[in-house]
Design a protein around this motif. Structure first.
Motif, PDB file in Angstrom:
ATOM      1  N   ALA A  11       7.417   2.929  -7.033  1.00 40.20           N
ATOM      2  CA  ALA A  11       7.401   4.352  -6.689  1.00 40.20           C
ATOM      3  C   ALA A  11       8.145   4.552  -5.386  1.00 40.20           C
ATOM      4  O   ALA A  11       8.072   3.711  -4.478  1.00 40.20           O
ATOM      5  N   HIS A  12       8.905   5.642  -5.309  1.00 41.37           N
ATOM      6  CA  HIS A  12       9.508   6.054  -4.045  1.00 41.37           C
ATOM      7  C   HIS A  12       8.904   7.396  -3.697  1.00 41.37           C
ATOM      8  O   HIS A  12       9.135   8.372  -4.404  1.00 41.37           O
ATOM      9  N   ALA A  13       8.104   7.427  -2.638  1.00 39.38           N
ATOM     10  CA  ALA A  13       7.484   8.688  -2.234  1.00 39.38           C
ATOM     11  C   ALA A  13       8.132   9.164  -0.953  1.00 39.38           C
ATOM     12  O   ALA A  13       8.246   8.404   0.024  1.00 39.38           O
ATOM     13  N   ARG A  78      18.917  -4.375   6.722  1.00 37.84           N
ATOM     14  CA  ARG A  78      20.056  -3.713   6.115  1.00 37.84           C
ATOM     15  C   ARG A  78      20.261  -4.223   4.704  1.00 37.84           C
ATOM     16  O   ARG A  78      20.347  -5.428   4.485  1.00 37.84           O
ATOM     17  N   LYS A  79      20.340  -3.303   3.768  1.00 35.19           N
ATOM     18  CA  LYS A  79      20.610  -3.657   2.376  1.00 35.19           C
ATOM     19  C   LYS A  79      22.019  -3.151   2.098  1.00 35.19           C
ATOM     20  O   LYS A  79      22.270  -1.947   2.092  1.00 35.19           O
ATOM     21  N   ASN A  80      22.938  -4.061   1.918  1.00 33.33           N
ATOM     22  CA  ASN A  80      24.351  -3.673   1.812  1.00 33.33           C
ATOM     23  C   ASN A  80      24.773  -3.371   0.389  1.00 33.33           C
ATOM     24  O   ASN A  80      24.619  -4.209  -0.501  1.00 33.33           O
ATOM     25  N   VAL A 121       4.459  -2.631   0.198  1.00 29.53           N
ATOM     26  CA  VAL A 121       4.685  -1.239   0.596  1.00 29.53           C
ATOM     27  C   VAL A 121       5.663  -1.298   1.756  1.00 29.53           C
ATOM     28  O   VAL A 121       5.415  -2.016   2.729  1.00 29.53           O
ATOM     29  N   HIS A 122       6.794  -0.618   1.635  1.00 33.71           N
ATOM     30  CA  HIS A 122       7.731  -0.634   2.764  1.00 33.71           C
ATOM     31  C   HIS A 122       8.422   0.707   2.957  1.00 33.71           C
ATOM     32  O   HIS A 122       8.340   1.575   2.099  1.00 33.71           O
ATOM     33  N   ILE A 123       9.066   0.857   4.093  1.00 34.33           N
ATOM     34  CA  ILE A 123       9.787   2.100   4.352  1.00 34.33           C
ATOM     35  C   ILE A 123      11.282   1.893   4.164  1.00 34.33           C
ATOM     36  O   ILE A 123      11.811   0.793   4.359  1.00 34.33           O
ATOM     37  N   GLU A 124      11.945   2.947   3.790  1.00 32.86           N
ATOM     38  CA  GLU A 124      13.398   2.919   3.689  1.00 32.86           C
ATOM     39  C   GLU A 124      13.927   4.345   3.727  1.00 32.86           C
ATOM     40  O   GLU A 124      13.167   5.309   3.642  1.00 32.86           O
ATOM     41  N   GLU A 125      15.244   4.460   3.857  1.00 34.64           N
ATOM     42  CA  GLU A 125      15.845   5.796   3.880  1.00 34.64           C
ATOM     43  C   GLU A 125      16.402   6.120   2.504  1.00 34.64           C
ATOM     44  O   GLU A 125      16.811   5.242   1.764  1.00 34.64           O
ATOM     45  N   CYS A 168       8.715   5.931   1.228  1.00 31.94           N
ATOM     46  CA  CYS A 168       7.814   4.790   1.208  1.00 31.94           C
ATOM     47  C   CYS A 168       7.944   4.218  -0.196  1.00 31.94           C
ATOM     48  O   CYS A 168       7.783   4.935  -1.175  1.00 31.94           O
ATOM     49  N   GLU A 169       8.318   2.951  -0.290  1.00 27.25           N
ATOM     50  CA  GLU A 169       8.422   2.331  -1.615  1.00 27.25           C
ATOM     51  C   GLU A 169       7.168   1.511  -1.861  1.00 27.25           C
ATOM     52  O   GLU A 169       6.734   0.742  -1.007  1.00 27.25           O
ATOM     53  N   ILE A 170       6.596   1.709  -3.026  1.00 33.34           N
ATOM     54  CA  ILE A 170       5.349   1.025  -3.386  1.00 33.34           C
ATOM     55  C   ILE A 170       5.602   0.270  -4.688  1.00 33.34           C
ATOM     56  O   ILE A 170       5.931   0.874  -5.705  1.00 33.34           O
TER      57      ILE A 170
HETATM   58 MG    MG Z   1      14.116  -0.058  -2.928  1.00 29.92          MG
END
Ligand code: MG
Ligand code: ADP
Ligand code: ZN
Length: 495
Positions: A11-13, A78-80, A121-125, A168-170
């Protein structure tokens, strides 16, 4: 041969913050394209991101509520990858030191609970959004010169308003064993996020998105089968339909001895099927590396506890309390708790003295009908809990008949006036005076000899009919208990 379904969900919330994850741009939905942007979120060289504290705390709160182990020393990575709506050519996300890991959520299924493990659970843009001429509104076209407009048919436009939106990716472990469990998981997660007040979960605005992975394996097998990832599912209903479709498709493949290809498939909602997008035989190499423009975040004990203290009682516990402490039937408790604002409202009513089941009847009946008709939440109804409690009290005291109460309720919504005032000014007071009601009952009995005869023979409908006549004669204002007892008393003896 029978197969077991294995599903994992990501999930991306969108985290409910005023501004983006690394800059001060607003996260407002629906603004004209590229008006909520700055050099940071449009990826200009030389700019520096600054982490949004509120977004970070929302994600931390979510990880805690999902019983994750918190990486007290956490960092962004960083995810390139290259994508036209990702102007930096990398996404700031997390990979090595995810904020939360090894959590779980307990699903309440028919009569039992099932624990689903949360991988992380992590954060990303978020990235921006690509627009194809068909989706471009006329108002947007006005800004473009006529010459450009001609060639627009072959163009793709980019709107960077969403770029840098905090997410927030779960990610679950592949623990779900049916499409129904996947559905319950999604609903439970939405409930959790809404109770935590960390996301508005509006799927139609893209604030919540799901991606599902699904595989099948022979019943009893210990190895997982080869999985398919489903993208482009824009509602929970679409996820359920896409998963149902994949169960059928993969079952067919396996029955015919064909292996299921590991790939990403796109859901076509109109056609009701998935189609291959890209094969995923090789793991992508995103060349993750620690984000050099941001310092790692150290979460000390005090900060952790401060965030933990903001977690409210969540829906499953609240539902149990409504049943066990307030004596609500499980059905009522489930309906009320599903809408946090409505459940809060219900508790306000009880605190103000309303009998719980009576308050629940009002909310699940007249109030919810009105909310559905208007398509609004309880906060937009403009009816204070105290006003509803007053109405409930007037019915309980016998000041108005239950039928009249519904009319008074409608009037309260329309005018905002208190119940007592409406009853007074419109002469709706219940007739509880026996002398007055006796006269009316006598008239009804005289006018309906056939029903009287039927009633004497024990025909139940005759009682209902006569009560109906009394209500009609009093415009619904007769005290029903008193009217019923007078009917029995005044029934003329058989000739
Ligand atoms: Mg992701
Ligand atoms: P990736 O490395 O491609 O991100 P992960 O192993 O992290 O893949 O898993 C991504 C998602 O796929 C998770 O939600 C996980 O639960 C799910 N998943 C993993 N293996 C399977 C499988 N065999 N069947 C169904 N879902 C799976
Ligand atoms: Zn910006």
């Amino acid at each position: 041969m029978d197969y077991e379904v294995v599903i994992g969900l990501e999930a991306h919330a969108q985290l409910a913050t005023k501004t983006k994850l690394f800059c001060g741009c607003a996260t407002r939905f629906g603004a004209p394209p590229n008006t909520l942007t700055c050099p940071v979120c449009t990826g200009h060289p030389g700019v520096l991101p600054v982490l949004n504290r509120a977004a970070f705390e929302h994600a931390l709160k979510t990880a805690l509520a999902l019983h994750c182990r918190i990486n007290r020393h956490t960092a962004l990575d960083r995810k390139n990858y290259y994508y036209p709506d990702l102007p930096k050519n990398y996404q700031i996300s997390q990979s090595y030191l995810n904020l939360g890991v090894d959590g779980h959520i307990d699903l309440e299924l028919d009569g039992h609970t099932r624990r689903v493990r949360i991988h992380n659970v992590h954060i990303e843009e978020d990235a921006g959004k690509l627009l194809h001429p068909d989706d471009v509104a006329e108002s947007t076209l006005l800004d473009i010169s006529a010459a450009t407009r001609v060639s627009l048919a072959r163009m793709t436009l980019v709107d960077l308003n969403r770029a840098g939106t905090p997410l927030c990716e779960i990610v679950t472990e592949p623990d779900l064993r049916s499409v129904e469990e996947a559905r319950v998981y999604m609903e439970s997660l939405v409930s959790l996020l809404l109770y935590l007040d960390v996301s508005d979960c509006k799927m139609q605005e893209g604030s919540l998105r799901f991606e599902a992975s699904i595989s099948l394996r022979p019943l009893g097998a210990t190895e997982y089968g080869s999985r398919v990832e489903i993208k482009n599912v824009n509602s929970m209903k679409a996820v359920v339909r896409a998963l149902d479709y994949e169960v059928r498709r993969q079952t067919e493949c396996l029955r015919h001895g064909e292996p299921v290809t590991r790939e990403t498939r796109l859901w076509d909602d109109a056609a009701g099927r998935t189609a291959p997008m890209r094969s995923k035989e090789l793991a992508h190499d995103y060349r993750y590396f620690p984000e050099p423009d941001l310092v790692p975040v150290e979460i000390d004990e005090a900060w952790l506890e401060r965030v933990r203290a903001t977690i409210p009682e969540l829906a499953p516990a609240r539902r149990r309390r409504f049943i066990e402490v307030l004596g609500l039937p499980p059905y009522d408790a489930g309906v009320l708790v599903a809408d946090k604002a409505l459940a809060d409202y219900f508790e306000d009513c009880v605190r103000l003295g309303a009998e719980p089941k009576t308050a629940s009847n009002w909310l699940m009946g007249a109030v919810m009908r009105e909310l559905n008709a208007r398509g609004v939440g309880i906060a937009q109804l403009g009816l204070a809990p105290a006003a509803l409690v007053e109405l409930i009290r007037l019915v309980a005291q016998g000041a108005i008949a239950p039928n009249t109460a519904r009319e008074v309720f409608g009037e309260m919504l329309a005018t905002g006036r208190p119940a007592a005032e409406i009853i007074q000014s419109r002469g709706l007071k219940q007739i509880s005076d026996s002398a007055e009601l006796e006269n009316i009952v006598r008239q009804v009995l005289e006018a309906n000899p056939k029903a009287v005869a039927d009633l004497r023979e024990g025909k139940k409908q005759a009682q209902g009919f006569l009560m109906g006549q009394v209500m009609k004669a009093t415009k619904g204002k007769a005290n029903p208990k008193l009217a019923a007892s007078l009917l029995a008393q005044l029934l003329p003896p058989a000739r």
